[in-house]
Design a protein around this motif. Structure first.
Motif, PDB file in Angstrom:
ATOM      1  N   ALA A   1       0.813  -1.222   0.000  1.00 25.35           N
ATOM      2  CA  ALA A   1       0.000   0.000   0.000  1.00 25.35           C
ATOM      3  C   ALA A   1       0.847   1.272   0.000  1.00 25.35           C
ATOM      4  CB  ALA A   1      -0.922   0.008   1.209  1.00 25.35           C
ATOM      5  N   GLN A   2       2.149   1.177   0.245  1.00 31.34           N
ATOM      6  CA  GLN A   2       2.994   2.368   0.389  1.00 31.34           C
ATOM      7  C   GLN A   2       2.934   3.314  -0.818  1.00 31.34           C
ATOM      8  OE1 GLN A   2       4.351   3.293   3.251  1.00 31.34           O
ATOM      9  NE2 GLN A   2       3.413   1.449   4.084  1.00 31.34           N
ATOM     10  N   PRO A   3       3.019   2.821  -2.066  1.00 37.05           N
ATOM     11  CA  PRO A   3       3.001   3.772  -3.193  1.00 37.05           C
ATOM     12  C   PRO A   3       1.670   4.510  -3.347  1.00 37.05           C
ATOM     13  CG  PRO A   3       3.696   1.570  -3.929  1.00 37.05           C
ATOM     14  CD  PRO A   3       3.248   1.455  -2.523  1.00 37.05           C
ATOM     15  N   PHE A   4       0.609   3.985  -2.747  1.00 36.29           N
ATOM     16  CA  PHE A   4      -0.724   4.542  -2.945  1.00 36.29           C
ATOM     17  C   PHE A   4      -1.183   5.439  -1.797  1.00 36.29           C
ATOM     18  CE2 PHE A   4      -0.610   0.302  -4.927  1.00 36.29           C
ATOM     19  CZ  PHE A   4      -0.797   0.661  -6.236  1.00 36.29           C
ATOM     20  N   LYS A   5      -0.422   5.499  -0.704  1.00 32.80           N
ATOM     21  CA  LYS A   5      -0.905   6.183   0.503  1.00 32.80           C
ATOM     22  C   LYS A   5      -1.160   7.674   0.279  1.00 32.80           C
ATOM     23  CE  LYS A   5       0.209   4.599   4.575  1.00 32.80           C
ATOM     24  NZ  LYS A   5       0.825   4.050   5.765  1.00 32.80           N
ATOM     25  N   ALA A   6      -0.233   8.360  -0.372  1.00 34.01           N
ATOM     26  CA  ALA A   6      -0.395   9.814  -0.561  1.00 34.01           C
ATOM     27  C   ALA A   6      -1.619  10.110  -1.420  1.00 34.01           C
ATOM     28  CB  ALA A   6       0.861  10.403  -1.196  1.00 34.01           C
ATOM     29  N   LEU A   7      -1.807   9.341  -2.492  1.00 34.82           N
ATOM     30  CA  LEU A   7      -2.976   9.549  -3.351  1.00 34.82           C
ATOM     31  C   LEU A   7      -4.263   9.239  -2.590  1.00 34.82           C
ATOM     32  CD1 LEU A   7      -4.200  10.173  -6.138  1.00 34.82           C
ATOM     33  CD2 LEU A   7      -3.894   7.751  -6.701  1.00 34.82           C
ATOM     34  N   ALA A   8      -4.240   8.169  -1.789  1.00 33.52           N
ATOM     35  CA  ALA A   8      -5.432   7.811  -1.011  1.00 33.52           C
ATOM     36  C   ALA A   8      -5.784   8.914  -0.014  1.00 33.52           C
ATOM     37  CB  ALA A   8      -5.203   6.487  -0.290  1.00 33.52           C
ATOM     38  N   GLN A   9      -4.778   9.514   0.627  1.00 34.13           N
ATOM     39  CA  GLN A   9      -5.036  10.603   1.576  1.00 34.13           C
ATOM     40  C   GLN A   9      -5.628  11.813   0.861  1.00 34.13           C
ATOM     41  OE1 GLN A   9      -1.174  11.086   3.291  1.00 34.13           O
ATOM     42  NE2 GLN A   9      -1.492   9.520   4.857  1.00 34.13           N
ATOM     43  N   LEU A  10      -5.082  12.128  -0.296  1.00 32.20           N
ATOM     44  CA  LEU A  10      -5.592  13.270  -1.061  1.00 32.20           C
ATOM     45  C   LEU A  10      -7.047  13.046  -1.466  1.00 32.20           C
ATOM     46  CD1 LEU A  10      -5.012  15.945  -2.622  1.00 32.20           C
ATOM     47  CD2 LEU A  10      -4.440  14.493  -4.566  1.00 32.20           C
ATOM     48  N   LEU A  11      -7.342  11.867  -1.996  1.00 31.85           N
ATOM     49  CA  LEU A  11      -8.713  11.585  -2.435  1.00 31.85           C
ATOM     50  C   LEU A  11      -9.673  11.515  -1.250  1.00 31.85           C
ATOM     51  CD1 LEU A  11      -8.006   8.934  -5.224  1.00 31.85           C
ATOM     52  CD2 LEU A  11      -8.703  11.308  -5.526  1.00 31.85           C
TER      53      LEU A  11
END
Length: 197
Positions: free
Chosen positions: A129-139
């Motif tokens: 999940a590490q590569p997706f965390k920043a995008l998930a937080q933004l969304l």
């Protein structure tokens, strides 16, 4: 001793002399000398260059392209896409894709479901999940803001509806008063002769 070079014996003698001359040349050429072990120098060991590890694959770029594709879909196509994603094995990428679809379908409770999916990726501890965390937080923050604005718009719509109902009631009361005023008998005119002393 002289030989006639035109005779057979003379030609043989000439060939013999040439052969001996060539043989003598090969005997007199110096032979290469081999270096002694102390003189032998080994080439330097090859230099090992460590290359930096390759950068991780871009996981976010394809998801942004996916989001752009979703925005061009109809509601029916997005619902089909959502059902297809639901059949896939759950992963952070699939959770984000489902969240993106739910953000755009805007059905009852879809934003809350989208935010829950995105929050699960944003708070995940798995390395996947590490590569997706920043995008998930933004969304997820986008979902929260959209939900807040939608709730505010609902409150404003309810207030407007309530205000319109009050305006309609006041208009009915005004029309009722006008009707009553029209049914009242006319007042007698008050003039100077009507005054009695």
């Amino acid at each position: 001793m002289t030989y006639d070079l035109t005779s057979v014996a003379g030609r043989r003698w000439l060939l013999l002399m040439l052969s001996l001359s060539l043989a003598a040349c090969t005997l007199t050429t110096p032979r290469p000398t081999l270096p002694t072990p102390a003189e032998v120098t080994l080439p330097p060991p090859p230099v090992i260059v460590e290359l930096p590890p390759p950068p991780p694959p871009d996981e976010v770029g394809p998801l942004l392209s996916y989001h752009l594709q979703l925005r061009k879909m109809t509601q029916g196509d997005m619902l089909k896409e959502l059902s297809g994603l639901g059949l896939q094995q759950r992963s952070p990428r699939v959770a984000i894709q489902m969240g993106m679809v739910l953000m755009l379908t805007r059905g009852s409770g879809d934003l809350a479901r989208a935010q829950a999916l995105l929050d699960s990726v944003a708070t995940a501890t798995e390395t996947e999940a590490q590569p997706f965390k920043a995008l998930a937080q933004l969304l997820s923050s986008n979902c929260a803001e959209t939900r807040r604005l939608a709730e505010h718009a609902d409150k404003l719509a309810l207030q407007q509806k309530d205000s319109q109902r009050r305006i309609d009631q006041l208009n009915e009361m005004l029309e009722g008063l006008k009707t009553i005023e029209r049914t009242l008998p006319a007042r007698p005119a008050v003039g100077p002769q009507a005054v009695i002393k």
